[in-house]
Design a protein around this motif. Structure first.
Motif, PDB file in Angstrom:
ATOM      1  N   GLN A 367      43.790  49.188  26.006  1.00 12.82           N
ATOM      2  CA  GLN A 367      42.718  48.129  25.265  1.00 12.82           C
ATOM      3  C   GLN A 367      43.163  48.814  23.315  1.00 12.82           C
ATOM      4  O   GLN A 367      42.182  49.375  22.748  1.00 12.82           O
ATOM      5  N   THR A 431      32.546  39.878  26.711  1.00 13.78           N
ATOM      6  CA  THR A 431      33.009  40.670  27.414  1.00 13.78           C
ATOM      7  C   THR A 431      33.917  40.060  28.756  1.00 13.78           C
ATOM      8  O   THR A 431      31.857  39.043  29.056  1.00 13.78           O
ATOM      9  N   ALA A 433      34.322  41.046  32.456  1.00 12.66           N
ATOM     10  CA  ALA A 433      34.972  41.460  34.072  1.00 12.66           C
ATOM     11  C   ALA A 433      34.566  42.855  33.498  1.00 12.66           C
ATOM     12  O   ALA A 433      35.653  44.357  33.686  1.00 12.66           O
ATOM     13  N   GLY A 434      33.941  43.750  32.394  1.00 15.69           N
ATOM     14  CA  GLY A 434      34.361  45.319  31.833  1.00 15.69           C
ATOM     15  C   GLY A 434      35.113  45.225  30.671  1.00 15.69           C
ATOM     16  O   GLY A 434      35.613  46.246  30.243  1.00 15.69           O
ATOM     17  N   LEU A 435      36.105  44.362  30.450  1.00 12.64           N
ATOM     18  CA  LEU A 435      36.901  44.175  29.437  1.00 12.64           C
ATOM     19  C   LEU A 435      36.583  42.929  28.386  1.00 12.64           C
ATOM     20  O   LEU A 435      35.833  42.504  28.401  1.00 12.64           O
ATOM     21  N   ALA A 440      40.284  40.365  28.268  1.00 14.69           N
ATOM     22  CA  ALA A 440      40.424  39.096  29.995  1.00 14.69           C
ATOM     23  C   ALA A 440      40.890  37.651  29.275  1.00 14.69           C
ATOM     24  O   ALA A 440      41.773  37.477  30.456  1.00 14.69           O
TER      25      ALA A 440
END
Length: 465
Positions: A367, A431, A433-435, A440
Motif C-alpha cells: 500500500q 475499501t 477486504a481491508g485493502l 484490491a
C-alpha cells in the motif's frame, strides 16, 4: 510453408558441379541458410505497414488517461468514466468480423484505406463533441475511431505474418509490434504534457477546494477550456491519419511482389472457415487468452493514475509513471524479439505470465510506493504477450482462414471494454477486504495472468508432445 532450396532444386549448370563436389556432400546441416525475418522485396511494405502499429498505439494510450480526465471534468463516477474504454474497445468487437469479410472480398490495401478513413472520421468528431460538452458524444467519437482501428489491426497483423516464411512469422510480428509502444509512448507524452498538465480542473488550487465545490459558472468555464484541451490532440491526430491515407494510397501496391490479400485466393466458404477455426483448440483458447491479456493491459495502464492518486500524486505526474511503464514495455518487447531466436515463444509466454502474476500481487498487497513500482514493473512482463499469443494461435491456421482467424483475435480486444468498468465499480467502493479499493481492484489482473499462464503451459505441453 517456404523453405530454402536444396542444391538439387537450383537451376543451371552449377547444380551438377555442386552435386558432384564432395564438399557439397559434407557441408554441415547447421550451416544451411536460415530463412530471413524479412526479404528485401517486402521491406518497404513492412516499413509502411509497421508504421500503422505506432499509429493505433498512439490512439490507445492517449485515450487511457482520459478516463481520469473525464471523471473530473464531467463530474462523473469512476464506473461511468470507464465507459470511455467500453466505447473504445467495443468498436473493435463490433467491426472486427466486418473488417475480415471486407478484406476477404477485396484486399489488404482496401482494408487499410477504409480503416484510416474511419480513424480520421472518429478523431474529427471530437470537434462537435467538445462544442456540445456531452460525455456520450465523446464516447461515440471514440467508438467510430476504433472502427478504423479494427480494420487496421485485422488487416495489418496477418499481412505482416504473410511477408515471408511461417518459421519467422512470430518473430516478424513481434518486430512490427515492437513499434506499437513507440506510438503508445508518444500518446502518453502528449497526454501528460499537452492534456493533463493543461487541465484547469487539476490545478493545486482546484484540487484543494475540490472541483465539484466551485461555483457553477466557474465550473462551466473550466469545463469548456478543458474539453478543448482534450479535443485538440485528436483533431491533430485526424490530420496525421489523412496524410497516412495518401501515403498508403500512393506507395503500397496490391501487386508487384507483395502478397495478395486472402480474398484474392479464398475459395472456401465462411462456414467452412468457422468450422475449421473452432476445431483448432490452440486457436480457440488463444482467442480467450488474448481477451484476458488485453483486459489486464488496459486495466494496468488506465487505473495507474487512480492508483497514484491514492498516494497523493496528481494526474500529470502520475502519467509520467505510465510513461516509465511504457518505456519498460517497449524495451522488454525488443529484448523478447531477440530472445525468441533461442527460447520458444510458448516458454517465454509462460515465464512472463508468472512474472506478471508476481508483480501484480505486489500492486495489490503493498500500500505504498512499492506497490506502484510493482504495477509499473508489470508492463515489462506484458510486453511479448499480444503478438506471441497472436502468432501461436494462428500458427496452425490455414492461410485461407487467416483473415477471419485474425478477426476473432482482434475481437478479443473487447476484453479492454469489459473489465475496466468492473474495475471502476470496485474502485468506487472505497475499501475492499481491508485493502484500498484501487489496490484490491487489480485482483482482476491477477486472474488474467493466471488464464494466460494456463494457455502458455498447455501450448508448451502440446509442443513437447
Amino acid at each position: 510453408m517456404m523453405r530454402p532450396t536444396t542444391p538439387s532444386e537450383r537451376p543451371g549448370h552449377l547444380t551438377a558441379e555442386m552435386e558432384a563436389s564432395p564438399l557439397s556432400e559434407s557441408k554441415p546441416q547447421s550451416m544451411a541458410k536460415r530463412p530471413k525475418v524479412i526479404e528485401r522485396r517486402y521491406l518497404l511494405t513492412l516499413i509502411l505497414i509497421t508504421s500503422l502499429f505506432a499509429l493505433w498505439g498512439f490512439a490507445n494510450d492517449i485515450t487511457n488517461p482520459m478516463v481520469s480526465a473525464f471523471q473530473t471534468v464531467m463530474e462523473i463516477s469512476a464506473t461511468k468514466a470507464s465507459f470511455v474504454q467500453f466505447a473504445f474497445y467495443g468498436g473493435y468487437f463490433t467491426m472486427a468480423i466486418p473488417a475480415a469479410l471486407f478484406i476477404r472480398r477485396y484486399s489488404y490495401k482496401s482494408g487499410i484505406l477504409l480503416g484510416l478513413s474511419l480513424y480520421a472520421a472518429g478523431a474529427f468528431l471530437f470537434i462537435p463533441s467538445a462544442i456540445y460538452q456531452e460525455f456520450t458524444y465523446f464516447c461515440i467519437s471514440l467508438y467510430v475511431l476504433t472502427f478504423g482501428l479494427a480494420f487496421l489491426e485485422t488487416t495489418a497483423n496477418p499481412y505482416i505474418l504473410s511477408l515471408g516464411t511461417k518459421e519467422t512469422s512470430t518473430r516478424r510480428l513481434n518486430l512490427s509490434q515492437s513499434f506499437n509502444p513507440v506510438g503508445s509512448l508518444m500518446g502518453m507524452f502528449v497526454a501528460s504534457h499537452f492534456v493533463l498538465s493543461h487541465l484547469d480542473c487539476d490545478t493545486a488550487a482546484v484540487r484543494e477546494v475540490g472541483f465539484s465545490n466551485l461555483p457553477l459558472a466557474e465550473r462551466m468555464a473550466i469545463r469548456t477550456h478543458d474539453l478543448a484541451v482534450i479535443r485538440d490532440p485528436y483533431v491533430t491526430l485526424g490530420c496525421v491519419v489523412v496524410g497516412m491515407f495518401f501515403i498508403i494510397l500512393l506507395f503500397v501496391k496490391q501487386h508487384g511482389g507483395q502478397p495478395k490479400a486472402d480474398s484474392e485466393r479464398v475459395t472456401v466458404s465462411v462456414s467452412t472457415t468457422l468450422h475449421r477455426l473452432w476445431a483448432n483448440k490452440e486457436y480457440r483458447l488463444g482467442v480467450v487468452a488474448q481477451l484476458f491479456y488485453v483486459a489486464t493491459q488496459i486495466m494496468c495502464w488506465t487505473f495507474i493514475i487512480q492508483y497514484a492518486d491514492r498516494l497523493g500524486i496528481n494526474k500529470s505526474t502520475a502519467q509520467n509513471y505510465n510513461i516509465v511503464a511504457m518505456v519498460l514495455f517497449l524495451s522488454s518487447r525488443f529484448i523478447c524479439t531477440y530472445l525468441m531466436k533461442y527460447i520458444s515463444g510458448r516458454k517465454l509466454l509462460l515465464i512472463f505470465a508468472c512474472g506478471g502474476a508476481i508483480t501484480i500481487s505486489g500492486a495489490i498487497f503493498l500500500q505504498s510506493m512499492a506497490g506502484l513500482y510493482c504495477l509499473i514493473a508489470t508492463s515489462g512482463f506484458m510486453s511479448l504477450m499480444f503478438p506471441t499469443i497472436y502468432g501461436i494461435a494462428l500458427e496452425r491456421v490455414d492461410r485461407d482462414d487467416a483473415s477471419l482467424g485474425a478477426a476473432f483475435l482482434v475481437m478479443a480486444i473487447v476484453g479492454g471494454s469489459l473489465m475496466p468498468p468492473l474495475q471502476g465499480l470496485i474502485i468506487d467502493q472505497g475499501t475492499v477486504a481491508g485493502l484500498p479499493a484501487v489496490n484490491a481492484s487489480f485482483v482482476l489482473s491477477l486472474i488474467c495472468f493466471v488464464v494466460i499462464g494456463s494457455y502458455a503451459w498447455r501450448c508448451l505441453r502440446n509442443q513437447r508432445r
